[in-house]
Design an enzyme around this catalytic site. Structure first.
Site, PDB file in Angstrom:
ATOM      1  N   CYS A 287       0.837  -1.213   0.000  1.00  0.00           N
ATOM      2  CA  CYS A 287       0.000   0.000   0.000  1.00  0.00           C
ATOM      3  C   CYS A 287       0.868   1.258   0.000  1.00  0.00           C
ATOM      4  O   CYS A 287       1.983   1.258   0.499  1.00  0.00           O
ATOM      5  CB  CYS A 287      -0.871   0.019   1.246  1.00  0.00           C
ATOM      6  SG  CYS A 287      -1.926  -1.413   1.383  1.00  0.00           S
TER       7      CYS A 287
ATOM      8  N   ARG B 177       4.610   0.990  -6.160  1.00  0.00           N
ATOM      9  CA  ARG B 177       4.637   0.084  -4.993  1.00  0.00           C
ATOM     10  C   ARG B 177       3.749  -1.136  -5.215  1.00  0.00           C
ATOM     11  O   ARG B 177       3.825  -2.094  -4.471  1.00  0.00           O
ATOM     12  CB  ARG B 177       4.201   0.838  -3.740  1.00  0.00           C
ATOM     13  CG  ARG B 177       5.161   1.938  -3.289  1.00  0.00           C
ATOM     14  CD  ARG B 177       4.565   2.790  -2.186  1.00  0.00           C
ATOM     15  NE  ARG B 177       4.373   2.059  -0.962  1.00  0.00           N
ATOM     16  CZ  ARG B 177       5.323   1.927  -0.024  1.00  0.00           C
ATOM     17  NH1 ARG B 177       6.490   2.504  -0.201  1.00  0.00           N
ATOM     18  NH2 ARG B 177       5.105   1.247   1.073  1.00  0.00           N
TER      19      ARG B 177
ATOM     20  N   TRP C  24      -2.874  -2.545  -1.718  1.00  0.00           N
ATOM     21  CA  TRP C  24      -2.429  -3.866  -2.191  1.00  0.00           C
ATOM     22  C   TRP C  24      -3.119  -4.840  -1.260  1.00  0.00           C
ATOM     23  O   TRP C  24      -2.792  -4.974  -0.091  1.00  0.00           O
ATOM     24  CB  TRP C  24      -0.907  -3.940  -2.047  1.00  0.00           C
ATOM     25  CG  TRP C  24      -0.240  -5.050  -2.752  1.00  0.00           C
ATOM     26  CD1 TRP C  24      -0.076  -5.197  -4.098  1.00  0.00           C
ATOM     27  CD2 TRP C  24       0.396  -6.186  -2.155  1.00  0.00           C
ATOM     28  NE1 TRP C  24       0.622  -6.342  -4.372  1.00  0.00           N
ATOM     29  CE2 TRP C  24       0.925  -6.978  -3.218  1.00  0.00           C
ATOM     30  CE3 TRP C  24       0.572  -6.627  -0.856  1.00  0.00           C
ATOM     31  CZ2 TRP C  24       1.611  -8.164  -2.996  1.00  0.00           C
ATOM     32  CZ3 TRP C  24       1.259  -7.815  -0.640  1.00  0.00           C
ATOM     33  CH2 TRP C  24       1.758  -8.571  -1.697  1.00  0.00           C
TER      34      TRP C  24
ATOM     35  N   ASN D 268      -1.472   1.358   5.964  1.00  0.00           N
ATOM     36  CA  ASN D 268      -0.564   0.414   5.310  1.00  0.00           C
ATOM     37  C   ASN D 268      -0.061  -0.521   6.398  1.00  0.00           C
ATOM     38  O   ASN D 268       0.480  -0.081   7.406  1.00  0.00           O
ATOM     39  CB  ASN D 268       0.613   1.154   4.652  1.00  0.00           C
ATOM     40  CG  ASN D 268       1.622   0.176   4.045  1.00  0.00           C
ATOM     41  OD1 ASN D 268       1.280  -0.981   3.751  1.00  0.00           O
ATOM     42  ND2 ASN D 268       2.855   0.602   3.898  1.00  0.00           N
ATOM     43  N   GLY D 269      -0.261  -1.827   6.195  1.00  0.00           N
ATOM     44  CA  GLY D 269       0.207  -2.795   7.193  1.00  0.00           C
ATOM     45  C   GLY D 269      -0.854  -3.872   7.414  1.00  0.00           C
ATOM     46  O   GLY D 269      -1.815  -3.985   6.657  1.00  0.00           O
TER      47      GLY D 269
ATOM     48  N   GLU E 153      20.034 -14.306 -10.387  1.00  0.00           N
ATOM     49  CA  GLU E 153      19.442 -12.962 -10.496  1.00  0.00           C
ATOM     50  C   GLU E 153      18.849 -12.756 -11.882  1.00  0.00           C
ATOM     51  O   GLU E 153      17.722 -12.258 -12.026  1.00  0.00           O
ATOM     52  CB  GLU E 153      20.488 -11.899 -10.168  1.00  0.00           C
ATOM     53  CG  GLU E 153      20.067 -10.470 -10.436  1.00  0.00           C
ATOM     54  CD  GLU E 153      18.778 -10.061  -9.738  1.00  0.00           C
ATOM     55  OE1 GLU E 153      18.328 -10.749  -8.806  1.00  0.00           O
ATOM     56  OE2 GLU E 153      18.185  -9.058 -10.153  1.00  0.00           O
TER      57      GLU E 153
ATOM     58  N   LYS F 283      14.871 -11.864 -12.791  1.00  0.00           N
ATOM     59  CA  LYS F 283      14.479 -10.728 -13.653  1.00  0.00           C
ATOM     60  C   LYS F 283      13.521 -11.202 -14.738  1.00  0.00           C
ATOM     61  O   LYS F 283      12.473 -10.608 -14.982  1.00  0.00           O
ATOM     62  CB  LYS F 283      15.724 -10.101 -14.306  1.00  0.00           C
ATOM     63  CG  LYS F 283      16.562  -9.259 -13.393  1.00  0.00           C
ATOM     64  CD  LYS F 283      15.994  -7.876 -13.127  1.00  0.00           C
ATOM     65  CE  LYS F 283      15.400  -7.612 -11.777  1.00  0.00           C
ATOM     66  NZ  LYS F 283      15.757  -8.242 -10.597  1.00  0.00           N
TER      67      LYS F 283
ATOM     68  N   GLU G  25      10.029 -12.309 -13.271  1.00  0.00           N
ATOM     69  CA  GLU G  25       9.138 -11.319 -12.631  1.00  0.00           C
ATOM     70  C   GLU G  25       8.598 -10.281 -13.608  1.00  0.00           C
ATOM     71  O   GLU G  25       7.545  -9.697 -13.356  1.00  0.00           O
ATOM     72  CB  GLU G  25       9.805 -10.638 -11.446  1.00  0.00           C
ATOM     73  CG  GLU G  25      10.989  -9.768 -11.766  1.00  0.00           C
ATOM     74  CD  GLU G  25      11.561  -9.098 -10.513  1.00  0.00           C
ATOM     75  OE1 GLU G  25      10.789  -8.769  -9.597  1.00  0.00           O
ATOM     76  OE2 GLU G  25      12.772  -8.922 -10.459  1.00  0.00           O
TER      77      GLU G  25
ATOM     78  N   HIS H  49      22.097 -34.214 -12.875  1.00  0.00           N
ATOM     79  CA  HIS H  49      21.534 -34.997 -11.762  1.00  0.00           C
ATOM     80  C   HIS H  49      20.021 -34.882 -11.726  1.00  0.00           C
ATOM     81  O   HIS H  49      19.417 -34.895 -10.673  1.00  0.00           O
ATOM     82  CB  HIS H  49      22.155 -34.515 -10.441  1.00  0.00           C
ATOM     83  CG  HIS H  49      23.632 -34.720 -10.392  1.00  0.00           C
ATOM     84  ND1 HIS H  49      24.207 -35.954 -10.222  1.00  0.00           N
ATOM     85  CD2 HIS H  49      24.648 -33.841 -10.563  1.00  0.00           C
ATOM     86  CE1 HIS H  49      25.536 -35.829 -10.262  1.00  0.00           C
ATOM     87  NE2 HIS H  49      25.826 -34.550 -10.472  1.00  0.00           N
TER      88      HIS H  49
ATOM     89  N   LYS I  75       6.763  -3.260  -5.036  1.00  0.00           N
ATOM     90  CA  LYS I  75       8.160  -2.826  -4.947  1.00  0.00           C
ATOM     91  C   LYS I  75       8.695  -3.005  -3.532  1.00  0.00           C
ATOM     92  O   LYS I  75       9.863  -3.314  -3.348  1.00  0.00           O
ATOM     93  CB  LYS I  75       8.274  -1.351  -5.339  1.00  0.00           C
ATOM     94  CG  LYS I  75       9.699  -0.809  -5.311  1.00  0.00           C
ATOM     95  CD  LYS I  75      10.583  -1.478  -6.328  1.00  0.00           C
ATOM     96  CE  LYS I  75      12.010  -0.958  -6.293  1.00  0.00           C
ATOM     97  NZ  LYS I  75      12.899  -1.757  -7.182  1.00  0.00           N
TER      98      LYS I  75
END
Ligand code: AGP
Length: 606
Positions: free
Chosen positions: A2, A27, A75, A99-100, A478, A482, A485, A501, A601
Site C-alpha cells: 500500500c 509500490r 495492495w 498500510n500494514g 538474479e 528478472k 518477474e 543430476h 516494490k
C-alpha cells in the site's frame, strides 16, 4: 505494498494527492482512493477498485474540494479487491488510511461489537471504528488508546471530521515520512513522493503522533510530550524520479547504472584504497568478525551470493547468505563474533527487518546496505552504508542490485586490506579494477540492440533454463528472477554441474538455455556442460568473455561476447546484459514492465 499520502496547506488537496498516488503506483496496488476535508470540516471520500487513472475520472465526475486530505493505493491483504475495501475508510467522525496488517482485527470486531456496523472486510476499517470508539473530542487520547489495542503493523493517516485542515499520522513498523513544503505539510509512505515538493523530511518515529497543519507540523510521543523531529535532506535530485524520456523506468534505471555505481564508489575511495570512514564503519568491525551472515530477500539476496563468493575466495572469510524469511525459523547460528549484513533497496522489507532484529537479539554486530536514507532497516542497524542509486521506481531491481554489489566490492577490498590479506599494492589493483566497472558496463549498454535481437529468440518460450558455475551461477539466479518477474516466463537457474543430476531430463529439442561463461577456472567444464544440452537439442544463448574460443563445429544460436574484466568483476557486465535480456522480452511482449502483476516494490508483509 500500500501507498499512503496526506496533505494540508494552501492548495486544492485533490490534485496534489492524485499526482502523489501516481508516483506511488510503483509500490504495486489494486485500488485507490482519497478523502478530502473541506474548510467546514465535512469529509468526502472518492475511491474505487482499479488504477489511479480510474480514480481521477471518478473525481472529475464527482468533484471534491478542500485543502486537506489523505490518499491511498491498496495492495489487498484482508478482503478482496472492491470499491468497499478500497481506502480511505470512514467510521463516524473518523477517516483512516492504513498500510500494514492488524493481526488482532477479528478480536477487536468482537470486543467493540462491530459485526453489523462494518461496510468492508478490511482490518483497516476496524481501526477507524476503534478510533471512533475512543474519540470524544481529544484526538491524541483517541489515537493513543487505539494504537495500544492494535497488534501488528500500521502506518495510519487519520482525519477527524470536526477538526478541519488537520491530518494525524502514527506508525508501527510500516513506514511514514513527513515533509514541510511550500505548499503545506505532507506525509507519505516513502520519500520518492515528497521529493517534488520538499527537500526536507523526517521519518516519523514509531509510536509517535505527527500533527500536520497548514501552518506547520507538531510531533508528540505517546505521553503527549512534544518532540523535535530529526530532519533529513532528500539525497537525490527530483528528476531522477521521472522516466527521463524512456518508455519505462526500468530501462532508465538500467541505463543509469554506470553513473550511480560511480556515485556509490567514488566518495569511498581515498588514495586508491577503499575507505568507509565517512560511513562510520570502523576497521575493527571488519577485522574482528569471524563469520559473516547476509540476510536479504530476492535480488538483494542474490547480491549477497556474489558477496559470499568474493569474501570466501579473496578474504578467506566464511560467509552465509540466508533468505531473511527463513533466517529466524532455522535456528541460524549467529553470535557476538558474527557480522550480519542486511541488504535491502527499500530498507522496509519486513522479512529483512525482522531478521535483523533477531540477529541483534542474538548478539551479532549489524551492518545494513540500503538505498533509501533513513529507512527502517538503516535505523535498526548499528552501521549503514547507503547505495547512491537514487530512487528505484521499477518493481524489478536493477541499479540497486549493482550498487549493492559495488558496496560489497568496497567491503571486500577494505576487509582484505585491514586483515593483511591484501597489501597496499594489491588493494590498489583491486580498487582500480572496481573503478573500471562503470566504463565496462557502459560498453554493454551501448550494445543493447544486440541483446534486444537475442531476446526475440525467447519471446514465446514457456520455460527457459540458465546454466553456469560459481559466480556465473550466482549471476544467473538474479538473471532468472528478472526474466520471471517481468516477462512471466518460467525460468530456472542451475549450476551447470548439477544439471545432469535430474533437470537435464527436461531439456528437449529447441529448449532455450541461457549460458554464462566468465570464470577461467571452470571455463572448460562449462563448455562441456553446454555440449550436453546442445546434444539434446537445446537452443543455447551464450554470454561469454570475448577472449574465449568457441568450438566451431557446435551450432551456436546466439553468442554475446562480453568486455573483459578480472573474473571476480565480470558479474557487473553480465548483470547489465541479463537485465537487458529480461527487459526486452517483457517490452516486446507488451507487458507493464515497471509494474508486473501480483508484485509490489516494497514487501512490508511477512
Ligand atoms: C527484485 O527485482 C524484486 N523487486 C524483489 O525480489 C526485491 O529484490 C525484494 O523484494 C527485496 O526488496 P528490498 O531490496 O527492498 O529489500
Amino acid at each position: 505494498m500500500c501507498g499512503i499520502i496526506g496533505y494540508t496547506g494552501k492548495k486544492e488537496a485533490e490534485e496534489i494527492m492524485l499526482d502523489a498516488l501516481e508516483v506511488l503506483e510503483y509500490r504495486g496496488y489494486d485500488s485507490a482512493g482519497i478523502a478530502v476535508c473541506g474548510s467546514d470540516g465535512g469529509v468526502q471520500i472518492r475511491k474505487c477498485a482499479g488504477r489511479v487513472k480510474d480514480l481521477r475520472s471518478l473525481c472529475e465526475r464527482v468533484k471534491v474540494s478542500g485543502a486537506c486530505g489523505i490518499g491511498h493505493t491498496r495492495w489487498a491483504t484482508h478482503g478482496g479487491v472492491s470499491d468497499e475495501n478500497a481506502h480511505p475508510h470512514m467510521f463516524g467522525n473518523v477517516t483512516v488510511i492504513h498500510n500494514g496488517i492488524i493481526e488482532n482485527y477479528k478480536r477487536l470486531i468482537g470486543k467493540y461489537d462491530l459485526q453489523e456496523k462494518l461496510q468492508s472486510q478490511t482490518d483497516s476499517e476496524v481501526v477507524a471504528a476503534v478510533l471512533e470508539h475512543f474519540y470524544n473530542g481529544d484526538p491524541y487520547a483517541a489515537i493513543r488508546k487505539t494504537v495500544l489495542k492494535l497488534k501488528g503493523t500500521f502506518a495510519l493517516g487519520i482525519m477527524f471530521g470536526d477538526i478541519p485542515d488537520t491530518v494525524f499520522a502514527v506508525r508501527n513498523v510500516s513506514p511514514i515520512v513527513i515533509a514541510r513544503a511550500e505548499e503545506g505539510s505532507m506525509m507519505a509512505s516513502d520519500v520518492t513522493v515528497l521529493g517534488q515538493y520538499s527537500k526536507e523530511y523526517f521519518v516519523l518515529p514509531e509510536f509517535h503522533v505527527a500533527v500536520l497543519k497548514k501552518e506547520g507540523i507538531e510531533l508528540y510521543d505517546m505521553s503527549g510530550e512534544a518532540v523535535e523531529p530529526q530532519w533529513l535532506t532528500v539525497s537525490w535530485d527530483v528528476n531522477r524520479s521521472s522516466k527521463g524520456g524512456y518508455p519505462f523506468y526500468m530501462e532508465k534505471e538500467i541505463m543509469e547504472q554506470p553513473e550511480v555505481i560511480w556515485e556509490t564508489i567514488e566518495p569511498r575511495i581515498k588514495n586508491g584504497l577503499p575507505d568507509l570512514e565517512s560511513d562510520g564503519i570502523p576497521d575493527s568491525l571488519l577485522k574482528e568478525c569471524s563469520h559473516i551472515c547476509v540476510v536479504a530477500c530476492g535480488t538483494a539476496m542474490h547480491a549477497g551470493l556474489v558477496g559470499k563468493a568474493l569474501m570466501q575466495s579473496l578474504v578467506k572469510m566464511h560467509m552465509d547468505v540466508e533468505l531473511a524469511s527463513e533466517f529466524m525459523y532455522t535456528d541460524s547460528l549467529v553470535d557476538e563474533k558474527t557480522l550480519v549484513i542486511a541488504i535491502s533497496q527499500s530498507g522496509e522489507t519486513i522479512d529483512t527487518l525482522e531478521a535483523l532484529k533477531y540477529a541483534k537479539k542474538n548478539g551479532a554486530k549489524t551492518l545494513a546496505i540500503v538505498n533509501v536514507k533513513g529507512a527502517s532497516i538503516a535505523r535498526e542497524s548499528e552501521h549503514v552504508i547507503y547505495t547512491n542509486a537514487g530512487p528505484e521506481i521499477a518493481v524489478a531491481s536493477t541499479k540497486a542490485y549493482t550498487t549493492q554489489l559495488a558496496v560489497l566490492y568496497l567491503l571486500t577490498g577494505r576487509m582484505a586490506y585491514v586483515r593483511g590479506i591484501f597489501d597496499e599494492a594489491k588493494t590498489k589493483e583491486f580498487t582500480a579494477e572496481l573503478m573500471r566497472v562503470p566504463a565496462v558496463m557502459q560498453e554493454v549498454l551501448d550494445r543493447r540492440e544486440e541483446i534486444h535481437y537475442i531476446a526475440r529468440s525467447i519471446l514465446n518460450a514457456k520455460d527457459v533454463f540458465m546454466i553456469g558455475r560459481g559466480l556465473d551461477y550466482s549471476i544467473l539466479l538474479e538473471g532468472s528472477l528478472k526474466l520471471k518477474e517481468i516477462s512471466y516466463i518460467h525460468s530456472e537457474a542451475y549450476a551447470s554441474g548439477e544439471l545432469k543430476h535430474g533437470t537435464i531430463a527436461l531439456i528437449t529439442e529447441d529448449t532455450p538455455v541461457v549460458a554464462v561463461i566468465t570464470q577461467d577456472k571452470v571455463q572448460s567444464k562449462e563448455f562441456s556442460n553446454i555440449k550436453e544440452v546442445q546434444s539434446r537439442g537445446a537452443e543455447v544463448i551464450l554470454f561469454m568473455k570475448e577472449s574465449y574460443r568457441l568450438d566451431q563445429d557446435a551450432a551456436w544460436d546466439s553468442v554475446f561476447k562480453l568486455p573483459e574484466m578480472r573474473d571476480e568483476f565480470m558479474v557487473m557486465p553480465v548483470s547489465a546484459a541479463l537485465q537487458l535480456l529480461a527487459y526486452y522480452v517483457s517490452l516486446d511482449k507488451g507487458l507493464d514492465v515497471d509494474k508486473p502483476r501480483n508484485l509490489a516494490k516494497v514487501v512490508t508483509v511477512e
